[in-house]
Design an enzyme around this catalytic site. Sequence first.
Site, PDB file in Angstrom:
ATOM      1  N   GLN A   1      16.178 -17.177 -19.819  1.00  0.00           N
ATOM      2  CA  GLN A   1      16.571 -16.028 -20.658  1.00  0.00           C
ATOM      3  C   GLN A   1      15.469 -15.732 -21.688  1.00  0.00           C
ATOM      4  O   GLN A   1      15.087 -14.580 -21.902  1.00  0.00           O
ATOM      5  CB  GLN A   1      17.893 -16.347 -21.353  1.00  0.00           C
TER       6      GLN A   1
ATOM      7  N   SER B   1      28.504 -24.058 -25.563  1.00  0.00           N
ATOM      8  CA  SER B   1      29.882 -23.631 -25.823  1.00  0.00           C
ATOM      9  C   SER B   1      30.781 -24.009 -24.648  1.00  0.00           C
ATOM     10  O   SER B   1      31.997 -24.094 -24.783  1.00  0.00           O
ATOM     11  CB  SER B   1      29.936 -22.114 -26.011  1.00  0.00           C
ATOM     12  N   ARG B   2      30.173 -24.225 -23.482  1.00  0.00           N
ATOM     13  CA  ARG B   2      30.985 -24.539 -22.292  1.00  0.00           C
ATOM     14  C   ARG B   2      31.304 -26.027 -22.165  1.00  0.00           C
ATOM     15  O   ARG B   2      32.105 -26.406 -21.318  1.00  0.00           O
ATOM     16  CB  ARG B   2      30.283 -24.027 -21.034  1.00  0.00           C
TER      17      ARG B   2
ATOM     18  N   GLN C   1      27.062  -9.198 -18.934  1.00  0.00           N
ATOM     19  CA  GLN C   1      26.283 -10.314 -18.400  1.00  0.00           C
ATOM     20  C   GLN C   1      27.146 -11.328 -17.650  1.00  0.00           C
ATOM     21  O   GLN C   1      26.663 -12.373 -17.238  1.00  0.00           O
ATOM     22  CB  GLN C   1      25.454 -10.989 -19.497  1.00  0.00           C
TER      23      GLN C   1
ATOM     24  N   HIS D   1      23.471 -23.400 -32.331  1.00  0.00           N
ATOM     25  CA  HIS D   1      23.347 -22.081 -32.956  1.00  0.00           C
ATOM     26  C   HIS D   1      22.944 -22.225 -34.428  1.00  0.00           C
ATOM     27  O   HIS D   1      22.112 -21.479 -34.931  1.00  0.00           O
ATOM     28  CB  HIS D   1      24.690 -21.331 -32.906  1.00  0.00           C
TER      29      HIS D   1
ATOM     30  N   LEU E   1      30.250 -20.910 -32.095  1.00  0.00           N
ATOM     31  CA  LEU E   1      29.031 -21.509 -32.642  1.00  0.00           C
ATOM     32  C   LEU E   1      29.120 -23.035 -32.715  1.00  0.00           C
ATOM     33  O   LEU E   1      30.150 -23.588 -33.066  1.00  0.00           O
ATOM     34  CB  LEU E   1      28.771 -20.954 -34.055  1.00  0.00           C
TER      35      LEU E   1
ATOM     36  N   VAL F   1      19.189 -28.406 -28.794  1.00  0.00           N
ATOM     37  CA  VAL F   1      19.820 -29.451 -29.621  1.00  0.00           C
ATOM     38  C   VAL F   1      20.740 -30.257 -28.694  1.00  0.00           C
ATOM     39  O   VAL F   1      21.462 -29.687 -27.867  1.00  0.00           O
ATOM     40  CB  VAL F   1      20.625 -28.834 -30.786  1.00  0.00           C
TER      41      VAL F   1
ATOM     42  N   MET G   1      26.914 -15.354 -28.670  1.00  0.00           N
ATOM     43  CA  MET G   1      28.212 -14.881 -28.178  1.00  0.00           C
ATOM     44  C   MET G   1      29.325 -15.641 -28.905  1.00  0.00           C
ATOM     45  O   MET G   1      30.448 -15.746 -28.407  1.00  0.00           O
ATOM     46  CB  MET G   1      28.318 -15.084 -26.668  1.00  0.00           C
ATOM     47  N   GLY G   2      29.004 -16.201 -30.068  1.00  0.00           N
ATOM     48  CA  GLY G   2      30.020 -16.917 -30.838  1.00  0.00           C
ATOM     49  C   GLY G   2      30.272 -18.307 -30.296  1.00  0.00           C
ATOM     50  O   GLY G   2      29.430 -18.875 -29.607  1.00  0.00           O
TER      51      GLY G   2
HETATM   52  O1  PAF Z   1      22.383 -16.644 -25.127  1.00  0.00           O
HETATM   53  C1  PAF Z   1      23.391 -15.956 -25.422  1.00  0.00           C
HETATM   54  O2  PAF Z   1      24.295 -16.398 -26.112  1.00  0.00           O
HETATM   55  C2  PAF Z   1      23.481 -14.539 -24.869  1.00  0.00           C
HETATM   56  O3  PAF Z   1      22.958 -14.457 -23.584  1.00  0.00           O
HETATM   57  C3  PAF Z   1      22.843 -13.483 -25.785  1.00  0.00           C
HETATM   58  C4  PAF Z   1      21.349 -13.686 -25.919  1.00  0.00           C
HETATM   59  C5  PAF Z   1      23.497 -13.545 -27.154  1.00  0.00           C
HETATM   60  C6  PAF Z   1      23.063 -12.084 -25.213  1.00  0.00           C
HETATM   61  O4  PAF Z   1      24.411 -11.783 -25.094  1.00  0.00           O
END
Ligand code: PAF
Length: 298
Positions: free
Chosen positions: A157, A190-191, A63, A39, A35, A180, A32-33
């Site tokens: 997930q 990212s949060r 989501q 990532h 990064l 990591v 979801m960017g």
């Molecule tokens: O883990 C994530 O960043 C998201 O849940 C994903 C797998 C890109 C789906 O939007």
Amino acid sequence: MSLEIISSSKEMTAWSMRQLGSGFTIGLVPTMGALHQGHLSLVHEAASGSDKVVVSIFVNPTQFGPNEDLEAYPRTLDEDIKALVQQGKADVVFAPSVREMYPLGANKTWVVVDELGDHLCGASRPGHFRGVTTVVARLFAIIQPTKSYFGLKDAQQFFILRRMSIEMSFQVELIGIPTVRERDGLALSSRNRYLSPEERKQAVALSRAVAIAKTLIEKNGETDSDKIIRAMKDELASVTLGVVDYVEIVEGEHLQPCKRLTSGMVVLAAIAYKFGKARLIDNSISIVPLRRIGRSRV
Ligand code: PAF
């Protein structure tokens, strides 16, 4: 290596068809960017395991729950592209619009995995996983990856997506990559950028708590989940700035709580913790040691 940016799903599929037609394999890193090194480590793995690498960047609205951080979620496409160019491992960024991924507006077609989302993040974020499975199924359909890489910080997930992929007969291998961490153990997320300096200091207790669970299971042979959960909660007692969302032990196949751990079982010890608007998660995955039954005779 030049990085191509594609936003249309038709163009993305055409690109993939060309690569697959030329005999290349495609590694997909869905994101979801915003990064970070976590990532980039997935992109690194994708580049070592596949001929071509696609990184998708899409903040997926389905989501996020109504009171979650969809609007505030960091959108940093230019910086993300810069980081990928600098790393030099990705071939394509697939960055579709919401309209491109949900062309008919409000979504009506969902991919749902039963049971595996009943606990942990599924319980505290109703509807979250059907948003994840639906968007990832769509990314698989558009990109046709040979392999797809996911961080094990989001272990639930990963297990759900792996189940979906097998049961939907997607011809893609899912690969889970270890979390990591910062030097002090905090899992990259990212949060983390939402944390105040004091919250940041306290947040490291999450990684200590999941590490304690792993030691108790793998080294001390502890099989009583309640005792392990208590030890994790004791470690979190030093955190005063937020609230516990959950501390749970589940088995790794159906992701259901289990009181007594048995030999050979894969176990997920997981935590979610809310610091203001930052909801952080962490986990450790353990395999319960095999126990010798009786004495072996030579
Ligand atoms: O883990 C994530 O960043 C998201 O849940 C994903 C797998 C890109 C789906 O939007």
